[in-house]
Design an enzyme around this catalytic site. Structure first.
Site, PDB file in Angstrom:
ATOM      1  N   HIS A 224      16.447 -40.409 -19.517  1.00 39.82           N
ATOM      2  CA  HIS A 224      15.204 -40.875 -18.903  1.00 39.82           C
ATOM      3  C   HIS A 224      14.255 -41.335 -19.999  1.00 39.82           C
ATOM      4  O   HIS A 224      14.183 -40.709 -21.048  1.00 39.82           O
ATOM      5  CB  HIS A 224      14.557 -39.746 -18.090  1.00 39.82           C
ATOM      6  CG  HIS A 224      13.514 -40.241 -17.144  1.00 39.82           C
ATOM      7  ND1 HIS A 224      12.213 -40.455 -17.516  1.00 39.82           N
ATOM      8  CD2 HIS A 224      13.618 -40.606 -15.847  1.00 39.82           C
ATOM      9  CE1 HIS A 224      11.544 -40.910 -16.469  1.00 39.82           C
ATOM     10  NE2 HIS A 224      12.363 -41.017 -15.443  1.00 39.82           N
ATOM     11  N   ASP A 281      18.547 -38.618 -10.269  1.00 42.36           N
ATOM     12  CA  ASP A 281      19.682 -39.187  -9.534  1.00 42.36           C
ATOM     13  C   ASP A 281      20.967 -38.368  -9.665  1.00 42.36           C
ATOM     14  O   ASP A 281      21.941 -38.645  -8.980  1.00 42.36           O
ATOM     15  CB  ASP A 281      19.960 -40.627 -10.031  1.00 42.36           C
ATOM     16  CG  ASP A 281      18.820 -41.567  -9.691  1.00 42.36           C
ATOM     17  OD1 ASP A 281      18.361 -41.522  -8.548  1.00 42.36           O
ATOM     18  OD2 ASP A 281      18.377 -42.324 -10.575  1.00 42.36           O
TER      19      ASP A 281
HETATM   20  N1  CMC Z   1      24.911 -42.176 -21.056  1.00 39.27           N
HETATM   21  C1  CMC Z   1      25.253 -42.410 -22.348  1.00 39.27           C
HETATM   22  N2  CMC Z   1      24.389 -42.744 -23.322  1.00 39.27           N
HETATM   23  C2  CMC Z   1      23.096 -42.868 -22.961  1.00 39.27           C
HETATM   24  C3  CMC Z   1      22.663 -42.648 -21.645  1.00 39.27           C
HETATM   25  C4  CMC Z   1      23.623 -42.285 -20.674  1.00 39.27           C
HETATM   26  N3  CMC Z   1      23.261 -42.069 -19.412  1.00 39.27           N
HETATM   27  N4  CMC Z   1      21.338 -42.851 -21.583  1.00 39.27           N
HETATM   28  C5  CMC Z   1      20.942 -43.180 -22.815  1.00 39.27           C
HETATM   29  N5  CMC Z   1      22.011 -43.178 -23.663  1.00 39.27           N
HETATM   30  C6  CMC Z   1      21.998 -43.424 -25.106  1.00 39.27           C
HETATM   31  C7  CMC Z   1      21.722 -44.885 -25.436  1.00 39.27           C
HETATM   32  O1  CMC Z   1      22.921 -45.606 -25.512  1.00 39.27           O
HETATM   33  C8  CMC Z   1      20.999 -44.765 -26.748  1.00 39.27           C
HETATM   34  O2  CMC Z   1      21.956 -44.487 -27.751  1.00 39.27           O
HETATM   35  P1  CMC Z   1      21.765 -45.100 -29.261  1.00 39.27           P
HETATM   36  O3  CMC Z   1      20.452 -44.563 -29.733  1.00 39.27           O
HETATM   37  O4  CMC Z   1      22.943 -44.596 -30.015  1.00 39.27           O
HETATM   38  O5  CMC Z   1      21.773 -46.587 -29.094  1.00 39.27           O
HETATM   39  C9  CMC Z   1      20.168 -43.497 -26.601  1.00 39.27           C
HETATM   40  O6  CMC Z   1      20.870 -42.687 -25.643  1.00 39.27           O
HETATM   41  C10 CMC Z   1      18.739 -43.739 -26.116  1.00 39.27           C
HETATM   42  O7  CMC Z   1      18.806 -44.373 -24.864  1.00 39.27           O
HETATM   43  P2  CMC Z   1      17.949 -45.623 -24.437  1.00 39.27           P
HETATM   44  O8  CMC Z   1      18.868 -46.629 -23.815  1.00 39.27           O
HETATM   45  O9  CMC Z   1      17.080 -46.070 -25.569  1.00 39.27           O
HETATM   46  O10 CMC Z   1      17.052 -44.983 -23.361  1.00 39.27           O
HETATM   47  P3  CMC Z   1      16.104 -45.765 -22.364  1.00 39.27           P
HETATM   48  O11 CMC Z   1      14.867 -44.969 -22.290  1.00 39.27           O
HETATM   49  O12 CMC Z   1      15.999 -47.195 -22.748  1.00 39.27           O
HETATM   50  O13 CMC Z   1      16.924 -45.737 -21.001  1.00 39.27           O
HETATM   51  C11 CMC Z   1      17.828 -44.960 -18.991  1.00 39.27           C
HETATM   52  C12 CMC Z   1      16.712 -44.798 -20.022  1.00 39.27           C
HETATM   53  C13 CMC Z   1      17.504 -44.059 -17.819  1.00 39.27           C
HETATM   54  C14 CMC Z   1      17.886 -46.421 -18.507  1.00 39.27           C
HETATM   55  C15 CMC Z   1      19.174 -44.552 -19.629  1.00 39.27           C
HETATM   56  O14 CMC Z   1      19.119 -43.207 -20.039  1.00 39.27           O
HETATM   57  C16 CMC Z   1      20.350 -44.787 -18.698  1.00 39.27           C
HETATM   58  O15 CMC Z   1      20.895 -45.886 -18.669  1.00 39.27           O
HETATM   59  N6  CMC Z   1      20.767 -43.737 -17.908  1.00 39.27           N
HETATM   60  C17 CMC Z   1      21.841 -43.922 -16.938  1.00 39.27           C
HETATM   61  C18 CMC Z   1      21.310 -44.564 -15.683  1.00 39.27           C
HETATM   62  C19 CMC Z   1      20.439 -43.628 -14.893  1.00 39.27           C
HETATM   63  O16 CMC Z   1      20.786 -42.482 -14.648  1.00 39.27           O
HETATM   64  N7  CMC Z   1      19.300 -44.141 -14.423  1.00 39.27           N
HETATM   65  C20 CMC Z   1      18.350 -43.368 -13.605  1.00 39.27           C
HETATM   66  C21 CMC Z   1      17.075 -43.096 -14.352  1.00 39.27           C
HETATM   67  S1  CMC Z   1      16.002 -41.854 -13.614  1.00 39.27           S
HETATM   68  C22 CMC Z   1      15.510 -42.452 -12.065  1.00 39.27           C
HETATM   69  C23 CMC Z   1      15.070 -43.854 -12.042  1.00 39.27           C
HETATM   70  O17 CMC Z   1      14.212 -44.293 -12.793  1.00 39.27           O
HETATM   71  O18 CMC Z   1      15.565 -44.554 -11.160  1.00 39.27           O
END
Ligand code: CMC
Length: 327
Positions: A224, A281
């Site tokens: 998140h 989720d």
């Molecule tokens: N599985 C694997 N790796 C992950 C995940 C995950 N679910 N989430 C983040 N990472 C990794 C990401 O690849 C990055 O790694 P690195 O630093 O090596 O490049 C690191 O963790 C930081 O992540 P980020 O992409 O910078 O985080 P963000 O704040 O941009 O993204 C997120 C947040 C929710 C989009 C992401 O965590 C994600 O894609 N989660 C899976 C989808 C999900 O469950 N979404 C629902 C979010 S909560 C309810 C809502 O808002 O709808």
């Protein structure tokens, strides 16, 4: 409904306001007869999110005239109408998807019960939701009601800043919510757990695949932008899923897989070092499954829950006399 009023109007209603808002919701539950023609126009395999966003846009032509949204009474009615009708449209989109006649709302049921009635009643048999189901759905809706400047809410605010009307802005929010990184994640979590259950891989295999960056796989329902320690909503939903399944005497193998997957991930340095925890989720789908909601309706359920939050943000942008267009 009280949560919706708190978000939109800034304070909890007194008894009189609560009764008045409830009656506005009831009076505005049914769709204009002509909207049925729009439902007929969608192919039966249309995704319920595409129907929802299109129908909320179309609703503007059938509901209040736009100039009324900005006076206090007109806005109150438009807010109630949108909250009530989003639920009606969602259930109708499911009915048209499965080829069953659309069921009208009942005036003697509360918000959550009415949704379940419109989803699962058929013309020859009324569906009576159990108190456990209605309570679980109500809690799900409260937990999804608002969550600061997330992707869909920012979208609603962006569209509202151009002076676009409430329905146009909320319809845009529905589309932003649809993506798998946002509200679409709740569907993807169940699909991921199903793949593991069907024996394609173990939880450890799946975690290894996620860690192999070349695979492009993510642990859906984890991570998140704001919650870097834990997501309090996930804790509530995990306990609620346990309680609901117990009360309904259901054993869902996906809940066991979800618990195991959480344990494996939280013990792994990849997730610990990136501070990735279960989000809202991760467990919500288990609850929706137990109530009988089909997986392709999950993101629509999120949208029903988030509608009061979107309305509150539209109002905040529109009420601001110094608001300038976002770009
Ligand atoms: N599985 C694997 N790796 C992950 C995940 C995950 N679910 N989430 C983040 N990472 C990794 C990401 O690849 C990055 O790694 P690195 O630093 O090596 O490049 C690191 O963790 C930081 O992540 P980020 O992409 O910078 O985080 P963000 O704040 O941009 O993204 C997120 C947040 C929710 C989009 C992401 O965590 C994600 O894609 N989660 C899976 C989808 C999900 O469950 N979404 C629902 C979010 S909560 C309810 C809502 O808002 O709808």
């Amino acid at each position: 409904i009280e949560t919706a009023e708190l978000l939109i109007f800034g304070e909890l209603p007194d008894e009189e306001e609560r009764a008045e808002f409830r009656s506005l919701l009831t009076e505005n539950s049914a769709l204009h007869q002509d909207m049925g023609k729009h439902f007929d126009g969608f192919p039966t395999n249309a995704h319920p999110m595409s129907i929802l966003s299109a129908m909320i846009s179309a609703l503007q032509s059938h509901d209040l005239p736009e100039h009324q949204f900005t006076d206090a009474n007109g806005f109150r009615e438009a807010a109630a109408s949108l909250i009530a009708k989003t639920r009606t449209i969602a259930a109708a989109s499911y009915k048209s998807h499965v080829g069953q006649p659309i069921i009208y709302p009942r005036y003697d049921l509360n918000y959550a019960e009415n949704f379940l009635h419109m989803m699962f009643s058929v013309p020859y048999r009324d569906y009576e939701a159990t108190p456990e189901e209605a309570h679980a759905l109500n809690m799900f809706l409260v937990l999804h009601a608002d969550h600061e400047q997330n992707c869909s809410t920012s979208t609603v605010r962006m569209v509202a800043s151009s002076g676009a009307n409430l329905y146009a802005s909320v319809s845009a929010g529905v589309n932003a919510l649809w993506g798998p990184l946002h509200g679409g994640a709740n569907m993807q979590v169940i699909e991921m757990l199903e793949r593991i259950r069907q024996g394609a891989m173990t939880t450890r295999d799946y975690v290894a695949r996620v860690k192999d960056r070349k695979s492009g796989a993510k642990l859906m329902g984890f991570g998140h932008r704001v919650y870097r320690n834990f997501d309090p909503r996930a804790r509530i939903l995990k306990d609620a899923a346990d309680r609901l399944l117990d009360a309904m005497h259901i054993t869902d193998p996906l809940l066991d897989i979800a618990r195991e997957l959480e344990q494996v991930a939280l013990a792994d340095d990849y997730f610990v070092s990136r501070r990735l925890y279960p989000n809202v989720d991760f467990y919500s789908g288990i609850i929706l499954r137990a109530i009988g909601i089909p997986v392709d309706m999950f993101t629509v359920m999120f949208a029903i829950g988030r509608t009061p939050g979107w309305i509150a943000h539209w109002k905040e942008v529109t009420d601001n006399p110094r608001q300038r267009i976002y770009r």
